[in-house]
Design a protein around this motif. Structure first.
Motif, short mmCIF file in Angstrom:
data_model
loop_
_atom_site.label_atom_id
_atom_site.label_comp_id
_atom_site.label_asym_id
_atom_site.label_seq_id
_atom_site.Cartn_x
_atom_site.Cartn_y
_atom_site.Cartn_z
N ASP A 49 3.70 2.94 -8.15
CA ASP A 49 4.47 1.88 -7.49
C ASP A 49 3.74 0.57 -7.77
OD1 ASP A 49 6.29 0.54 -5.92
OD2 ASP A 49 6.05 1.83 -4.16
N VAL A 50 4.21 -0.52 -7.21
CA VAL A 50 3.50 -1.78 -7.35
C VAL A 50 3.36 -2.46 -5.99
CG1 VAL A 50 4.23 -2.19 -9.74
CG2 VAL A 50 5.61 -3.12 -7.87
N PHE A 51 2.24 -3.14 -5.79
CA PHE A 51 2.05 -4.03 -4.65
C PHE A 51 1.93 -5.46 -5.21
CE2 PHE A 51 -0.10 -0.69 -1.71
CZ PHE A 51 1.15 -0.18 -1.39
N TRP A 52 2.13 -6.43 -4.35
CA TRP A 52 2.17 -7.83 -4.78
C TRP A 52 1.02 -8.64 -4.20
CZ3 TRP A 52 5.75 -9.82 -8.24
CH2 TRP A 52 6.75 -8.91 -8.64
N ARG A 53 0.42 -9.46 -5.05
CA ARG A 53 -0.67 -10.33 -4.63
C ARG A 53 -0.13 -11.61 -4.00
NH1 ARG A 53 -1.94 -9.02 -10.03
NH2 ARG A 53 -3.60 -7.48 -10.25
N ARG A 54 -1.04 -12.37 -3.45
CA ARG A 54 -0.66 -13.64 -2.83
C ARG A 54 -0.06 -14.61 -3.85
NH1 ARG A 54 -4.56 -17.81 0.62
NH2 ARG A 54 -2.84 -19.01 1.54
N ASP A 55 -0.54 -14.55 -5.11
CA ASP A 55 -0.05 -15.48 -6.14
C ASP A 55 1.27 -15.00 -6.78
OD1 ASP A 55 -0.79 -13.37 -7.72
OD2 ASP A 55 -2.32 -14.45 -8.86
N ASN A 56 1.89 -13.99 -6.14
CA ASN A 56 3.20 -13.48 -6.57
C ASN A 56 3.14 -12.73 -7.91
OD1 ASN A 56 5.83 -13.13 -5.61
ND2 ASN A 56 6.65 -14.67 -7.01
N THR A 57 2.00 -12.17 -8.22
CA THR A 57 1.89 -11.24 -9.35
C THR A 57 1.71 -9.84 -8.77
OG1 THR A 57 -0.52 -11.51 -9.48
CG2 THR A 57 0.86 -12.96 -10.87
N CYS A 58 2.17 -8.84 -9.52
CA CYS A 58 2.09 -7.47 -9.00
C CYS A 58 1.06 -6.66 -9.79
CB CYS A 58 3.44 -6.78 -9.03
SG CYS A 58 4.11 -6.50 -10.69
N PHE A 59 0.62 -5.56 -9.20
CA PHE A 59 -0.30 -4.65 -9.89
C PHE A 59 0.10 -3.21 -9.55
CE2 PHE A 59 -2.09 -5.76 -5.83
CZ PHE A 59 -2.70 -4.61 -5.34
N PRO A 60 -0.07 -2.28 -10.50
CA PRO A 60 0.35 -0.90 -10.25
C PRO A 60 -0.60 -0.19 -9.29
CG PRO A 60 -0.73 -1.06 -12.38
CD PRO A 60 -0.63 -2.46 -11.86
N VAL A 61 -0.04 0.63 -8.41
CA VAL A 61 -0.86 1.32 -7.41
C VAL A 61 -0.41 2.76 -7.24
CG1 VAL A 61 -1.45 -0.73 -6.05
CG2 VAL A 61 0.67 0.49 -5.55
N GLU A 62 -1.36 3.56 -6.80
CA GLU A 62 -1.09 4.90 -6.25
C GLU A 62 -1.51 4.83 -4.80
OE1 GLU A 62 -2.75 9.52 -6.63
OE2 GLU A 62 -3.47 7.96 -8.00
N TYR A 63 -0.70 5.38 -3.89
CA TYR A 63 -1.09 5.28 -2.48
C TYR A 63 -0.65 6.50 -1.68
CZ TYR A 63 3.70 3.41 -1.80
OH TYR A 63 5.06 3.22 -1.80
N LYS A 64 -1.32 6.66 -0.53
CA LYS A 64 -1.01 7.73 0.41
C LYS A 64 -0.75 7.12 1.78
CE LYS A 64 -4.02 10.92 -2.12
NZ LYS A 64 -5.24 11.74 -2.09
N CYS A 65 0.35 7.53 2.42
CA CYS A 65 0.71 7.04 3.74
C CYS A 65 0.47 8.15 4.76
CB CYS A 65 2.17 6.62 3.83
SG CYS A 65 2.77 5.64 2.46
N ALA A 66 -0.24 7.84 5.83
CA ALA A 66 -0.49 8.84 6.88
C ALA A 66 -0.24 8.20 8.24
CB ALA A 66 -1.92 9.36 6.79
N PRO A 67 0.41 8.92 9.15
CA PRO A 67 0.66 8.37 10.48
C PRO A 67 -0.61 8.24 11.30
CG PRO A 67 1.32 10.67 10.39
CD PRO A 67 0.94 10.29 9.00
N LEU A 68 -0.68 7.22 12.12
CA LEU A 68 -1.78 7.05 13.07
C LEU A 68 -1.32 7.55 14.43
CD1 LEU A 68 -3.16 3.47 12.27
CD2 LEU A 68 -4.41 5.62 12.07
N ARG A 69 -2.09 8.44 15.04
CA ARG A 69 -1.71 9.00 16.35
C ARG A 69 -2.87 8.91 17.33
NH1 ARG A 69 3.11 11.54 15.67
NH2 ARG A 69 3.66 12.22 13.54
N ASP A 70 -2.52 8.72 18.62
CA ASP A 70 -3.55 8.70 19.66
C ASP A 70 -3.87 10.13 20.09
OD1 ASP A 70 -1.48 9.51 21.32
OD2 ASP A 70 -1.13 7.51 22.15
N ASN A 71 -4.75 10.27 21.09
CA ASN A 71 -5.18 11.60 21.53
C ASN A 71 -4.03 12.44 22.07
OD1 ASN A 71 -7.82 11.07 20.80
ND2 ASN A 71 -8.38 10.29 22.83
N ALA A 72 -2.99 11.76 22.56
CA ALA A 72 -1.84 12.49 23.09
C ALA A 72 -0.83 12.85 22.00
CB ALA A 72 -1.16 11.65 24.17
#
Length: 440
Positions: free
Chosen positions: A217-240
């Motif tokens: 995929d790609v993410f975008w920098r502040r200067d409006n240029t993009c770079f290719p990325v690999e990423y993992k999404c994980a949910p954040l959960r509390d103790n409950a």
């Protein structure tokens, strides 16, 4: 445990200091507000007790200055208890607003005073333990080379580590915190088309709480240029088990993409001449047929065999032969149009695809230009080498509607040129140059 006790009242000091020391606490006494502030700047203390009325600087003034110092120098929070005189007219609200954590009357019973101080000490201890743990966690996160991008349930950025901030091109994480994550770093695809938030894998994890691994995929920098990325999404959960956000761990895969592209390039090009090889030629030929069929146009296929190459190789060696092939490849490339393809498919065998030719004569004209360029002498090292080319021409759709038929016809025409002495262009077994082969 070290306590800073600021008081200008000798009698109160004589009463309270033994009470504090009896609990095992180390007590430092400051005689006025200025002395208390100097002591705070030079000693690390765990709790500050200060009378409200003191010479030089009052207790609330000392409190306010300490809070400013902590903020400016990013020091840990120190609990402050202000000891009020029985007849004090100070507004408790003003004292709390100055930064005090609690107020205790100087006439409070010894047990109450010790309990208040103990509660503050416990609070300070827990808070400092949390600050230490958070500092350790931040150090770990900022030492990781992967970017860590954290969003709340509304998709708003709540944290970035140092690597993430650097990759996104922002000054610090504070500049990113509070911004909408998708609109800031994930708003478009690589082709600059809009990336709807409804299609975003990160927001899908926010919606369903499922782990996701996105490899390209790609993410975008502040200067409006993009770079290719690999990423993992994980949910954040509390103790409950309640979800309160998502963590995205990503890495810049620019170098990996370059390496992959280089490998693909190597598999599709001749390492000697840097021309397309048989694999890429096959793909280009398929595409040429599809394009010509769709647009109802013609294109030409040329088979080129170098006459007299073997004698050069035998006489001067393979190194000179290789350099000659490189020069031939460059010279043919210069003769062709930008949209044409020239490929090396074997030792001294080349092919050319000429899209958008109106008639066979157009293809023959280009082939003749190739033949003439190759028969010009080549200066290779100290040798002047003379070779020529036998060129066979087939035209789509006249000489075939598929790859195999076109190649067979072009190859057959090339052998016809070879059989007539070489240094010739042949279309449909008709000699168009009328020249005999001349091998030097």
């Amino acid at each position: 445990m070290k306590i800073l006790f600021a008081s200008a009242n000798p009698a109160f000091i004589a009463y309270l200091k033994p009470v504090l020391c009896s609990s095992g606490w180390d007590v430092i006494v400051a005689s006025d507000g200025c002395d208390a502030l100097d002591t705070f700047c030079t000693e690390r203390v765990d709790l500050i007790l200060t009378e409200i009325d003191m010479p030089v600087m009052s207790g609330p003034e000392v409190t306010g200055k300490i809070r400013v110092i902590e903020m400016m120098q990013e020091l840990p929070w120190t609990p402050i208890v202000v000891l009020t005189a029985p007849d004090s007219l100070e507004n408790p609200v003003n004292i709390i607003q100055a930064g005090a954590d609690d107020l205790v009357s100087q006439t409070a019973p010894e047990g109450v005073l010790k309990a208040k101080i103990l509660a503050m000490v416990r609070t300070a201890t827990v808070r400092r333990q949390l600050e230490t743990a958070n500092g350790t966690l931040n150090n770990i996160l900022n030492s990781v080379s992967d970017g860590i991008h954290v969003l709340d349930m509304h998709g708003v950025i709540i944290a970035e580590n140092a690597a993430s901030t650097t990759m996104f091109g922002w000054e610090d994480s504070d500049s990113l915190v509070g911004r909408h994550g998708h609109q800031t770093i994930h708003h478009h695809h690589a082709d600059n088309s809009i990336f709807p938030v409804e299609e975003c894998p990160i927001h899908a994890t926010l919606s369903d709480g499922k782990y996701r691994h996105v490899q390209d995929d790609v993410f975008w920098r502040r200067d409006n240029t993009c770079f290719p990325v690999e990423y993992k999404c994980a949910p954040l959960r509390d103790n409950a088990g309640n979800m309160y956000g998502v963590t995205v761990v990503f890495r810049d895969i620019s170098e990996r993409k370059k390496a992959e592209q280089h490998i693909i390039y190597l598999t599709q090009h001749c390492p000697l001449t840097d021309l397309p090889n048989r694999v890429l030629f096959g793909d280009r030929l398929k595409q040429a047929i599809l394009n010509a069929k769709r647009s109802r146009t013609k294109f030409a296929l040329l088979f080129v065999d170098i006459d007299g190459f073997k004698p050069v190789n035998d006489r001067y060696g393979h190194a000179v032969g290789d350099m000659l092939l490189q020069r031939i490849g460059k010279r043919m490339t210069q003769c062709l149009r930008e949209l044409d393809t020239i490929a090396r498919i074997g030792g001294d065998e080349f092919v050319a695809i000429l899209p958008d030719v109106n008639e066979a004569d157009d293809a023959v004209s280009i082939a003749e230009r190739l033949r003439q360029s190759i028969e010009e002498p080549f200066a290779v090292g100290n040798a002047i080498l003379v070779v020529s080319a036998s060129i066979g021409v087939a035209v789509y759709p006249d000489d075939g509607l598929d790859e195999q038929t076109l190649q067979v016809n072009a190859d057959h025409a090339m052998y016809q040129a070879k059989g007539r002495g070489g240094n010739a262009v042949v279309l449909n077994e008709i000699d168009l140059t009328g020249k005999c082969a001349q091998i030097f």
